[in-house]
Scaffold this active site. Structure first.
Site, short mmCIF file in Angstrom:
data_model
loop_
_atom_site.label_atom_id
_atom_site.label_comp_id
_atom_site.label_asym_id
_atom_site.label_seq_id
_atom_site.Cartn_x
_atom_site.Cartn_y
_atom_site.Cartn_z
N HIS A 16 33.78 45.10 71.17
CA HIS A 16 33.60 43.72 70.74
C HIS A 16 34.71 43.31 69.76
O HIS A 16 34.59 43.48 68.55
CB HIS A 16 32.21 43.62 70.07
CG HIS A 16 31.80 42.22 69.69
ND1 HIS A 16 30.57 41.70 70.00
CD2 HIS A 16 32.44 41.25 69.00
CE1 HIS A 16 30.47 40.47 69.53
NE2 HIS A 16 31.60 40.18 68.92
N HIS A 18 37.53 39.99 69.37
CA HIS A 18 38.00 38.71 69.91
C HIS A 18 39.52 38.63 69.83
O HIS A 18 40.10 38.87 68.78
CB HIS A 18 37.40 37.55 69.11
CG HIS A 18 35.92 37.45 69.23
ND1 HIS A 18 35.29 36.59 70.09
CD2 HIS A 18 34.93 38.14 68.61
CE1 HIS A 18 33.98 36.74 69.99
NE2 HIS A 18 33.73 37.68 69.10
N ASP A 20 41.40 35.98 69.85
CA ASP A 20 41.89 34.96 68.91
C ASP A 20 41.60 35.33 67.45
O ASP A 20 42.08 34.66 66.54
CB ASP A 20 41.35 33.56 69.24
CG ASP A 20 39.84 33.50 69.31
OD1 ASP A 20 39.19 34.56 69.22
OD2 ASP A 20 39.29 32.38 69.44
N GLY A 137 29.89 31.67 69.49
CA GLY A 137 29.79 30.43 68.72
C GLY A 137 28.57 30.44 67.83
O GLY A 137 27.92 31.47 67.67
N HIS A 166 26.45 37.00 72.40
CA HIS A 166 26.29 37.04 70.94
C HIS A 166 24.90 36.49 70.63
O HIS A 166 24.63 35.32 70.93
CB HIS A 166 27.30 36.11 70.27
CG HIS A 166 28.70 36.64 70.20
ND1 HIS A 166 29.50 36.81 71.30
CD2 HIS A 166 29.44 37.03 69.12
CE1 HIS A 166 30.67 37.27 70.90
NE2 HIS A 166 30.67 37.42 69.59
N GLU A 169 22.81 37.31 65.58
CA GLU A 169 23.81 37.58 64.53
C GLU A 169 23.41 36.75 63.31
O GLU A 169 23.04 37.29 62.28
CB GLU A 169 25.21 37.21 65.03
CG GLU A 169 26.30 37.45 64.00
CD GLU A 169 27.68 36.99 64.49
OE1 GLU A 169 27.76 36.29 65.51
OE2 GLU A 169 28.68 37.32 63.81
N HIS A 190 26.14 41.95 68.32
CA HIS A 190 25.47 42.00 67.00
C HIS A 190 23.98 42.33 67.16
O HIS A 190 23.60 43.48 67.06
CB HIS A 190 25.68 40.70 66.20
CG HIS A 190 27.12 40.35 65.99
ND1 HIS A 190 27.86 40.90 64.99
CD2 HIS A 190 27.95 39.55 66.70
CE1 HIS A 190 29.11 40.42 65.06
NE2 HIS A 190 29.18 39.61 66.09
N ASP A 248 35.33 43.02 65.55
CA ASP A 248 35.05 41.60 65.77
C ASP A 248 36.31 40.73 65.65
O ASP A 248 36.81 40.26 66.67
CB ASP A 248 33.94 41.12 64.82
CG ASP A 248 33.12 39.97 65.38
OD1 ASP A 248 33.31 39.63 66.55
OD2 ASP A 248 32.28 39.42 64.63
N ASP A 249 36.77 40.46 64.42
CA ASP A 249 37.94 39.60 64.21
C ASP A 249 38.82 40.20 63.12
O ASP A 249 38.82 39.72 61.97
CB ASP A 249 37.47 38.20 63.77
CG ASP A 249 36.64 37.51 64.83
OD1 ASP A 249 37.21 37.12 65.87
OD2 ASP A 249 35.41 37.39 64.64
#
Ligand SMILES: [Zn+2]
Length: 312
Positions: A16, A18, A20, A137, A166, A169, A190, A248-249
């Site tokens: 998991h 992302h 971006d 989102g 998702h 979360e 999550h 995640d990010d």
């Protein structure tokens, strides 16, 4: 002996992350400059001050971070061209770094009108890097056209496209219930708040549902309480659930995957054996075709000094 090396140095499976949320700041600045797009800063340090953070913010404040740099990255390309170019990049990365990388295309909760196109792109590129559909989102916004997401997931199921969502979360456990019952999710992104519904939790344990846990992310998005010793990962570990850790990010959370492993070790007492087991769980729950999944598992068994225990 190899088996004694800490997990941090060994190959791991991350399910998991992302794209971006994983771009190097240097790359963002390069494209901002090239395309004459003015960002809030024009140095790496300056950009990171606006984009990356270390103390919890609300989920909406977290989502707003993407707006600071995505204008420099998102271009005048069609969604089809984006998927094709990302696939090309992943293939080059696989070749250059001897890793396996696959993509999952995300529907967005606030953009139900995109979902039909997302599933069509999953179908078109399913044999070329894309392995699944996701829904991301803000779970807390009300989506009047949820049926668009449901239709996309029905199409994915019909065509044998893998599905993750998702859920739970920041949203309540009912969002997880919806992901499982209506969207037919095979994994949950999550899923922390599943624990608030013991019936659902037991059901998912029985189903061996995979939870993609992101502890450092959950702290910075205020999804979980700041005391890591009480993180849902602890209960999932104690209940021998099927889960793994992901970053995640990493750009926004100023982290790498090892940060999540270090947290789990330091505050939750995860052992080397538990880290190894969660990676095997992740490989078993990944969306690769079966033969490639077996190869991946064998690579892990070998790296973890477990090759004798495999059935070849
Ligand atoms: Zn995510």
């Amino acid at each position: 002996m190899e088996g004694k090396l800490p997990i941090f140095e060994k190959p791991k499976v991350e399910l998991h992350v992302h794209l971006d949320g994983s771009i190097k700041p240097e790359t963002i600045l390069h494209y901002a400059n090239k395309r004459q797009i003015k960002l809030l800063a024009d140095t790496v340090e300056g950009l990171l001050q606006h984009v990356a953070y270390k103390e919890p913010l609300s989920f909406t404040e977290f989502l707003a971070k993407f707006n600071h740099y995505m204008p420099a990255i998102a271009g005048d390309l069609s969604p089809d061209e984006v998927v094709r170019l990302v696939n090309q990049g992943l293939r080059e990365g696989e070749r250059d770094f001897s890793v396996k990388a696959r993509s999952i295309l995300c529907c967005m909760r606030h953009m139900p009108n995109w979902s039909a196109e997302v599933v069509e792109l999953c179908k078109k590129y399913r044999n070329d890097t894309v392995v699944a559909i996701d829904l991301a989102g803000d779970e807390l916004i009300s989506c009047e056209a949820f049926s668009r997401h449901r239709e996309a997931y029905e199409e994915a199921l019909k065509c044998g496209i893998h599905r993750t969502v998702h859920a739970g979360e920041v949203g309540p456990s009912s969002v997880v219930r919806e992901a499982v019952d209506i969207l037919k999710a095979e994994r949950i992104g999550h899923g922390y708040r599943t624990l608030e519904d013991p019936v659902l939790y037991k059901e998912l344990l029985d189903k061996n549902m995979h939870f993609e846990l992101c502890p450092w992310s959950s702290y910075l998005t205020s999804s979980c309480c700041s005391d890591f010793t009480k993180h849902p990962a602890v209960q999932l570990r104690n209940d021998k659930a099927n889960y793994s850790l992901s970053s995640d990010d990493p750009l926004i959370f100023g982290s790498t995957l090892n940060k999540d492993y270090k947290l789990a070790k330091k505050y939750m007492g995860f052992t080397e054996e538990e880290f190894i087991q969660m990676n095997i769980n992740a490989a078993q729950s990944c969306f690769l075709p079966e033969t490639e999944k077996k190869e991946l598992l064998n690579q892990l068994y070998e790296a973890y000094g477990m090759i004798l225990s495999t059935e070849l």
